[in-house]
Design a protein around this motif. Structure first.
Motif, PDB file in Angstrom:
ATOM      1  N   MET A   1       0.834  -1.150  -0.016  1.00 52.06           N
ATOM      2  CA  MET A   1      -0.032  -0.161  -0.044  1.00 52.06           C
ATOM      3  C   MET A   1       0.992   1.243  -0.054  1.00 52.06           C
ATOM      4  N   THR A   2       0.426   2.327  -0.805  1.00 54.46           N
ATOM      5  CA  THR A   2       1.056   3.715  -0.757  1.00 54.46           C
ATOM      6  C   THR A   2       0.093   4.573  -0.408  1.00 54.46           C
ATOM      7  N   THR A   3       0.867   5.615   0.351  1.00 60.63           N
ATOM      8  CA  THR A   3      -0.323   6.684   1.054  1.00 60.63           C
ATOM      9  C   THR A   3       0.275   7.975   0.566  1.00 60.63           C
ATOM     10  N   PHE A   4      -0.483   8.750   0.120  1.00 59.78           N
ATOM     11  CA  PHE A   4       0.084  10.350  -0.026  1.00 59.78           C
ATOM     12  C   PHE A   4      -1.034  11.150   0.419  1.00 59.78           C
ATOM     13  N   THR A   5      -0.704  12.730   0.270  1.00 61.51           N
ATOM     14  CA  THR A   5      -1.805  13.498   0.824  1.00 61.51           C
ATOM     15  C   THR A   5      -1.831  14.400  -0.253  1.00 61.51           C
ATOM     16  N   VAL A   6      -3.018  15.097  -0.156  1.00 64.41           N
ATOM     17  CA  VAL A   6      -3.541  15.885  -1.314  1.00 64.41           C
ATOM     18  C   VAL A   6      -4.167  17.329  -0.328  1.00 64.41           C
ATOM     19  N   ASP A   7      -3.612  18.434  -0.688  1.00 62.65           N
ATOM     20  CA  ASP A   7      -3.947  19.562  -0.040  1.00 62.65           C
ATOM     21  C   ASP A   7      -5.137  20.314  -0.887  1.00 62.65           C
ATOM     22  N   THR A   8      -6.171  20.608  -0.523  1.00 69.51           N
ATOM     23  CA  THR A   8      -7.202  21.471  -1.272  1.00 69.51           C
ATOM     24  C   THR A   8      -7.452  22.815  -0.781  1.00 69.51           C
ATOM     25  N   VAL A  35      -8.348   2.869  -4.867  1.00 67.54           N
ATOM     26  CA  VAL A  35      -7.940   4.130  -4.658  1.00 67.54           C
ATOM     27  C   VAL A  35      -9.065   4.616  -3.414  1.00 67.54           C
ATOM     28  N   PHE A  36      -8.501   4.892  -2.270  1.00 65.60           N
ATOM     29  CA  PHE A  36      -9.441   4.981  -1.185  1.00 65.60           C
ATOM     30  C   PHE A  36      -9.153   6.342  -0.301  1.00 65.60           C
ATOM     31  N   VAL A  37     -10.031   7.265  -0.055  1.00 70.38           N
ATOM     32  CA  VAL A  37      -9.710   8.575   0.677  1.00 70.38           C
ATOM     33  C   VAL A  37     -10.135   8.254   2.118  1.00 70.38           C
ATOM     34  N   ARG A  38      -9.429   8.406   3.117  1.00 70.20           N
ATOM     35  CA  ARG A  38      -9.622   8.054   4.471  1.00 70.20           C
ATOM     36  C   ARG A  38     -10.400   9.180   5.283  1.00 70.20           C
ATOM     37  N   HIS A  39     -11.330   9.757   4.755  1.00 75.57           N
ATOM     38  CA  HIS A  39     -12.244  10.814   5.381  1.00 75.57           C
ATOM     39  C   HIS A  39     -13.526  10.595   4.761  1.00 75.57           C
ATOM     40  N   THR A  41     -15.873  13.270   4.321  1.00 80.48           N
ATOM     41  CA  THR A  41     -16.286  14.300   3.558  1.00 80.48           C
ATOM     42  C   THR A  41     -15.552  14.585   2.435  1.00 80.48           C
ATOM     43  N   ALA A  42     -14.976  13.512   1.657  1.00 82.42           N
ATOM     44  CA  ALA A  42     -14.220  13.764   0.606  1.00 82.42           C
ATOM     45  C   ALA A  42     -14.628  12.325  -0.132  1.00 82.42           C
ATOM     46  N   GLY A  43     -14.267  12.285  -1.376  1.00 83.97           N
ATOM     47  CA  GLY A  43     -14.547  11.102  -2.069  1.00 83.97           C
ATOM     48  C   GLY A  43     -13.575  10.828  -3.477  1.00 83.97           C
ATOM     49  N   ILE A  44     -13.719   9.775  -3.847  1.00 84.77           N
ATOM     50  CA  ILE A  44     -12.656   9.444  -5.142  1.00 84.77           C
ATOM     51  C   ILE A  44     -13.822   9.143  -6.123  1.00 84.77           C
ATOM     52  N   ALA A  45     -13.615   9.406  -7.314  1.00 86.39           N
ATOM     53  CA  ALA A  45     -14.527   9.262  -8.500  1.00 86.39           C
ATOM     54  C   ALA A  45     -13.739   9.144  -9.816  1.00 86.39           C
ATOM     55  N   VAL A  46     -14.073   8.559 -10.815  1.00 85.40           N
ATOM     56  CA  VAL A  46     -13.473   8.442 -12.219  1.00 85.40           C
ATOM     57  C   VAL A  46     -14.201   9.133 -13.211  1.00 85.40           C
ATOM     58  N   ASN A  47     -13.951  10.170 -13.932  1.00 86.95           N
ATOM     59  CA  ASN A  47     -14.301  10.886 -14.781  1.00 86.95           C
ATOM     60  C   ASN A  47     -13.414  11.619 -15.595  1.00 86.95           C
ATOM     61  N   GLU A  48     -14.112  12.411 -16.407  1.00 85.02           N
ATOM     62  CA  GLU A  48     -12.977  13.294 -17.357  1.00 85.02           C
ATOM     63  C   GLU A  48     -12.585  14.556 -16.587  1.00 85.02           C
ATOM     64  N   ALA A  49     -11.255  14.885 -16.609  1.00 88.30           N
ATOM     65  CA  ALA A  49     -10.656  15.892 -15.922  1.00 88.30           C
ATOM     66  C   ALA A  49     -10.758  17.184 -16.701  1.00 88.30           C
ATOM     67  N   GLU A  50     -11.510  17.439 -17.415  1.00 94.07           N
ATOM     68  CA  GLU A  50     -11.588  18.707 -18.415  1.00 94.07           C
ATOM     69  C   GLU A  50     -12.005  19.785 -17.291  1.00 94.07           C
ATOM     70  N   ARG A 120      -5.727  16.064   2.585  1.00 92.61           N
ATOM     71  CA  ARG A 120      -6.701  14.532   2.458  1.00 92.61           C
ATOM     72  C   ARG A 120      -5.579  13.703   2.482  1.00 92.61           C
ATOM     73  N   THR A 121      -5.812  12.288   2.940  1.00 91.97           N
ATOM     74  CA  THR A 121      -5.005  11.146   2.739  1.00 91.97           C
ATOM     75  C   THR A 121      -5.638  10.112   1.714  1.00 91.97           C
ATOM     76  N   VAL A 122      -4.906   9.837   1.131  1.00 87.94           N
ATOM     77  CA  VAL A 122      -5.179   8.764  -0.177  1.00 87.94           C
ATOM     78  C   VAL A 122      -4.325   7.596   0.067  1.00 87.94           C
ATOM     79  N   ASP A 123      -5.124   6.175   0.116  1.00 85.22           N
ATOM     80  CA  ASP A 123      -4.600   5.109  -0.290  1.00 85.22           C
ATOM     81  C   ASP A 123      -4.414   4.518  -1.694  1.00 85.22           C
ATOM     82  N   VAL A 124      -3.431   3.736  -1.775  1.00 87.89           N
ATOM     83  CA  VAL A 124      -3.568   3.163  -3.090  1.00 87.89           C
ATOM     84  C   VAL A 124      -3.268   1.815  -2.891  1.00 87.89           C
ATOM     85  N   ARG A 125      -3.865   0.669  -3.072  1.00 89.07           N
ATOM     86  CA  ARG A 125      -3.541  -0.594  -2.781  1.00 89.07           C
ATOM     87  C   ARG A 125      -3.738  -1.567  -4.003  1.00 89.07           C
ATOM     88  N   VAL A 126      -2.873  -2.339  -4.305  1.00 93.21           N
ATOM     89  CA  VAL A 126      -2.812  -3.285  -5.443  1.00 93.21           C
ATOM     90  C   VAL A 126      -3.154  -4.684  -5.055  1.00 93.21           C
TER      91      VAL A 126
END
Length: 126
Positions: A1-8, A35-39, A41-50, A120-126
């Protein structure tokens, strides 16, 4: 597992985190990655990033859930954030081939901030 943070930097903010997720996938990985966010009041989605679509996504979430009038607001004033995150979901499971996310042409992995600005903390698990 890898974890990283994202500042909003806004209360409601959708950010493309595809490159960070892909960097967390081992080069020899095949199968799926979650891909999992540990919060709550936040979420993960797959869509176009335009950029205009990301703005539309933020506007949609703002319109879909009223900012106030919720019972939970008596506790800490962010019921709208919890409800918006509930609509999005906390994780996505994606296919991986030879260490690369196997996404469609226009698909990106998005972090959906509903109660920012925060870190926000995001986990990536293969």
């Amino acid at each position: 597992m890898t974890t990283f943070t994202v500042d909003t930097d806004r209360r409601l903010h959708v950010l493309d985190i595809t490159d960070r997720v892909e960097a967390a996938v081992p080069e020899d990985a095949n199968g799926t990655v979650t891909v999992f966010v540990r919060h709550t009041t936040a979420g993960i989605a797959v869509n176009e990033a335009e950029s205009r679509l990301l703005g539309d996504f933020e506007a949609f979430l703002a319109d879909a859930v009223d900012d106030d009038g919720w019972d939970h607001d008596q506790l800490d004033g962010n019921a709208d954030s919890h409800l918006r995150a509930l609509l999005v979901g906390a994780s996505e499971t994606l296919p991986v081939s030879d260490g690369t996310l196997d996404l469609g042409t226009w698909q990106s992995v998005l972090l959906v901030e509903c109660d920012g600005p925060r870190s926000r903390t995001v986990d990536v698990r293969v």
